[in-house]
Each structure stands twice: as C-alpha cells, then as structure tokens.
Design an enzyme around this catalytic site. Sequence first.
Site, PDB file in Angstrom:
ATOM      1  N   LYS A 209      35.672  20.094  25.272  1.00 15.21           N
ATOM      2  CA  LYS A 209      36.355  18.809  25.071  1.00 15.21           C
ATOM      3  C   LYS A 209      37.713  18.841  25.771  1.00 15.21           C
ATOM      4  CE  LYS A 209      37.828  15.990  21.190  1.00 15.21           C
ATOM      5  NZ  LYS A 209      37.860  15.888  19.729  1.00 15.21           N
ATOM      6  N   ARG A 270      33.182  19.825  16.221  1.00 15.19           N
ATOM      7  CA  ARG A 270      32.097  20.323  15.362  1.00 15.19           C
ATOM      8  C   ARG A 270      31.105  19.241  14.950  1.00 15.19           C
ATOM      9  NH1 ARG A 270      37.097  20.823  13.293  1.00 15.19           N
ATOM     10  NH2 ARG A 270      37.673  19.696  11.407  1.00 15.19           N
TER      11      ARG A 270
HETATM   12  O1  F6P Z   1      37.936  26.615  17.242  1.00 18.19           O
HETATM   13  C1  F6P Z   1      38.726  25.526  17.470  1.00 18.19           C
HETATM   14  C2  F6P Z   1      38.095  24.496  18.352  1.00 18.19           C
HETATM   15  O2  F6P Z   1      39.073  23.557  18.663  1.00 18.19           O
HETATM   16  C3  F6P Z   1      36.896  23.828  17.716  1.00 18.19           C
HETATM   17  O3  F6P Z   1      37.201  22.825  16.822  1.00 18.19           O
HETATM   18  C4  F6P Z   1      36.156  23.367  18.917  1.00 18.19           C
HETATM   19  O4  F6P Z   1      34.855  23.055  18.580  1.00 18.19           O
HETATM   20  C5  F6P Z   1      36.290  24.571  19.822  1.00 18.19           C
HETATM   21  O5  F6P Z   1      37.596  25.040  19.560  1.00 18.19           O
HETATM   22  C6  F6P Z   1      36.070  24.342  21.292  1.00 18.19           C
HETATM   23  O6  F6P Z   1      36.972  23.434  21.851  1.00 18.19           O
HETATM   24  P1  F6P Z   1      36.727  22.796  23.275  1.00 18.19           P
HETATM   25  O7  F6P Z   1      35.477  21.987  23.213  1.00 18.19           O
HETATM   26  O8  F6P Z   1      37.920  21.951  23.534  1.00 18.19           O
HETATM   27  O9  F6P Z   1      36.596  23.912  24.277  1.00 18.19           O
END
Ligand code: F6P
Length: 523
Positions: A209, A270
């Site tokens: 994300k 999540r």
């Molecule tokens: O572990 C923290 C977190 O922000 C989660 O909530 C999220 O799913 C994961 O890291 C991955 O984040 P990103 O999709 O931004 O790489």
Amino acid sequence: MPLHNINPSTTKAWKKLASHFKEMNSFSLKEAFKENPNRAKYFSIAFNDLLLDFSKNRVTQKTIDLLVELANEVQLNDAIDRYFSGDIINETENRAVLHTALRSNSENELLVNGKNIKPEIRKALRKIRAFSNKVISGDWKGYTGKKITDIVNIGIGGSDLGPDMIVEALQYYKNHLTTHFVSNIDGDHVSEVLKKLNPETTLFVIVSKTFTTQETITNANTIKNWFLTSGSQFDIAKHFVAVSTNSDAIDAFGIDPKNVFPMWNWVGGRFSLWSAVGLSISLSVGFEHYKALLDGAEKMDLHFKESSFNENIPVILALLSIWYNNFYNAESEAILPYTQYLTKLAPYLQQAIMESNGKSVDRNGTPVNYQTGTIVWGSTGTNMQHAFMQLVHQGTKLIPSDFIGYETSLYGLCDHHQKLMANYNAQMDALAFGKSKEDVHLELKTSGEGSAINKLLPYKVFEGNRPSNAILFKKLTPESLGELIAMYEHKIFVQGVVWNIFSYDQFGVELGKELAKKLLNKE
Ligand code: F6P
C-alpha cells in the site's frame, strides 16, 4: 461523523452483566442441555449455507439479552451505519473504513471526500479480470515469448497474509499457475523461492500500500536484481506488476504505469484482500472464483447490516467473546478449522484481530480500565488434537474455541470426512460435557484397572463446561470462504465499538520499525 465515545464499563448493561456473571458461577452446560434438550436449536443462527451453533457457551437467554443491551447502549446500530456509509471512523488516520465497498454489488453511490468511489472500484475489478484472464490463458507472454507459469506475491502483513491464506484455502479451485509468497526479509527464504523459478516464465506482483515497507522493498529489489541477471531493464514491464497507492515510488522502481493496480487509503492493509491486493488470488483461481469470494463476503455484509442483534452471527460472536474476555478473564481464543485448506486462517486472523483490537487507549485518548483485544491462535483439526488440545481440555485456562467445519468434503472421500466430522463434534462435546469422577471410576473398574483408581482418577477427569462455537458450512467454496472472512471482519468491528477503541490504526507496529532503522544506520 466519528463513532460515539462511550466507556462500556460505565453502561448499565455492563454492571448488570457483572452481577449476572456471579449468578452464572454455578452454570453447567451439562445441566443446561439436560434441562433443555433443544438448546442447540434454540441457540443457533442459520444464514445462507452457514449454521452457527453457539449453544455450548456459558450463556442463558438472560446473558444474550444483557449482551445485546450492552451493544445497544454503546450505539452499535449507529456505528454500523457509519461503518458502511464511509464516515471517518478511522479517526486517528483520518480515514473511512470501506473494505465492504469493494465487494458491494449495489449501484448506490458511496462518497469519500465528496467523490463516488464505486466507479473506481468497478474499474479496478475490470482491470483485475482482464489481466488475470490474459495471464491464465497464456496471452500474456514473458520476455522470451513464453507463457507465465509462476506467480510470486511480494508483500508483507495485509499485503501477504490474506492472499496467501485464500490461495491455500482455494487450492481445489486453482488453475495451472503456481503461486509463491515472499514476505519475510529473510534472504534465505527469498533465495529458496528464487531457486525454483525461471525468470522467463515468472510474474512478480509487488503488493505494498505504501511502497515503503522495508521487507517488501528489500525483497523486490533483490528479486529485480536476480531477474536482471537474465532479462533486461526493458523486460521488467512483462514480469513485474504492482499494487499500491504510491505511484512515485512505483515509477522509481521501474514498473510500467499500465501494470499498476490501485489501492486506496480507505482500505486498511489487513482488510485489503478484496481489492487488487487479491490479484494473486484472481490469478491463481481465476476471476470468476475471485468474484464469488467477494460475493460471499457481500452476503455476510448484508446479513450483518440487516439482522437484529440476536439473529446476527458476527454480533453474537463478538458479544460472546466480550463475555469471556471481560467477565471470565479469558485471555485467548482458539480458531480450529476442520479442513487442511484453512491452515493459514489462524495467522491471517492474528493480524486482522490483534493488529485491530490490540489497543489500550480508548476513543477519548485515555487508558482503558478493562481488557480489550483477545489473543487468537489455532491450527487445523484433527492435527491439533494431537498437539495442543490437551491444554484446552484439561489446562487451567479458559479458551473459548471456534470450530469451523464443512458438511461435505471436496473430493468426496466419505470415510475420511465422516471421521473428520466425528472428531469435530466429539471435541466440542468433550469440552462442554467433560467426564465426571463417577464415569472415570466406573470406567477404570470395568476395564480391570480398579486397583489404580485412587492413583489415576483425578488425572482422567474432564471438568467440561468449556465453551465452543460450531461454525458449520455446507461446503468450502469461494463464496462460503468470503462469508467466513467477512464474518470475522465484522466481529472485529463490533468488538472495537464496544471496547471504545480505534480498531483501524496500527501505531503499535511503528516503534520496532523505527528502532530497526536506527540500528541499521548506526552500523
Ligand atoms: O505491519 C504493519 C503494516 O502497516 C500492516 O498493517 C500492513 O498490512 C503491512 O504493514 C504492509 O504494509 P504495506 O502494504 O504498506 O507494505
């Protein structure tokens, strides 16, 4: 509008529950079933192809009424409206929480910051469908003109656990593509996965994300460098796609903007498998099955939104869990699916539940004076019967357990399935009804072990009265899996509302990340 801010422990219902808890001291599941042989029918909710039997809980109708009263007092109904209509209920991040919009088939518009988000959701789904079809059919070619054979999802947390769990769970429905998941920053694991791959026929899906997550970016760069030992920079477009909100970082990585799938900040990591984060699911089982997963989730959304609380599966599950967590001081809950396909359900739910409700500050900014998020853990039956179930049956802790079962198996090996389900039911009966001193006495006597009675009897007694929920589906299908996951998502929401916490941020994961960065900079 934000959520209401009501300390649950100050409500009338909470106080009534506390005194009702004392009355329940003498409650026995064995007696309750004797008194009412129809208890299982009475305490169950049927919805679509799902039956929740919650009769083996330490509850009476009064318990349920008081729990529902608690839900009413904290204005759960109003909270549900705000959740589905895109209000900023993730206040600390100033965001709406709209994973439900991703699976909505309704034509009604849904506004976020004054803009209807439905058209972009539909556009993203069309893109997922077109891309999945192209890769699965072999029309999408690698840089040497060969078809894709392997998919690698590079992501972590919500960008990994959901897709990984679903791809594993829907193995029966999968196509010829082999799907791999790389999440840990552990280079040995990355190397092990790469060892199995041919760069000419592998497609990498980078899911992040933020596109700043250390693990994902490190893994993606290592994999890109590995790819560049055979392909060229120009070939990256055919082998790397991304799912993210961060277009600048994706550009810098060298991914063709055409191969970027959207993410939105109104979807929490999540809860994101319903978005393009689920691209590897669609690649693995095909878009039709992926869409059926979404449709199943939508069915649960509608059930949750429209059912009265005492007929509402996620609400009842959430309230039962609050009953044990806040009144019985139960610290953990077990998730026990009786299908090997759901091996990864517990780790998936650990993030969903514990990252959401592992909070100790309420919506007022003050420390809570009651317990919040439960610890969840689990494994599949029957394997876990030969592992940790001893503690659940005879240990000192109260561990409410969800037993997830399916009426029919997928391949139809009836003998196996009968045995599997006999164990499913037997475990819940054993937990609820136990085995009395008298029964153990008689058993030892009749088995010729009379002389050992004094020595063995206390060890062979099962006190029983241990709670469980039977969550029974007709069959493991993409649709029923969607229902199951959405059911837990809404359970999380209800608990967060009652506990008066913010379920959709995750500041608790930040400090460790910061310190790791500092340590790296020192070296
Ligand atoms: O572990 C923290 C977190 O922000 C989660 O909530 C999220 O799913 C994961 O890291 C991955 O984040 P990103 O999709 O931004 O790489």
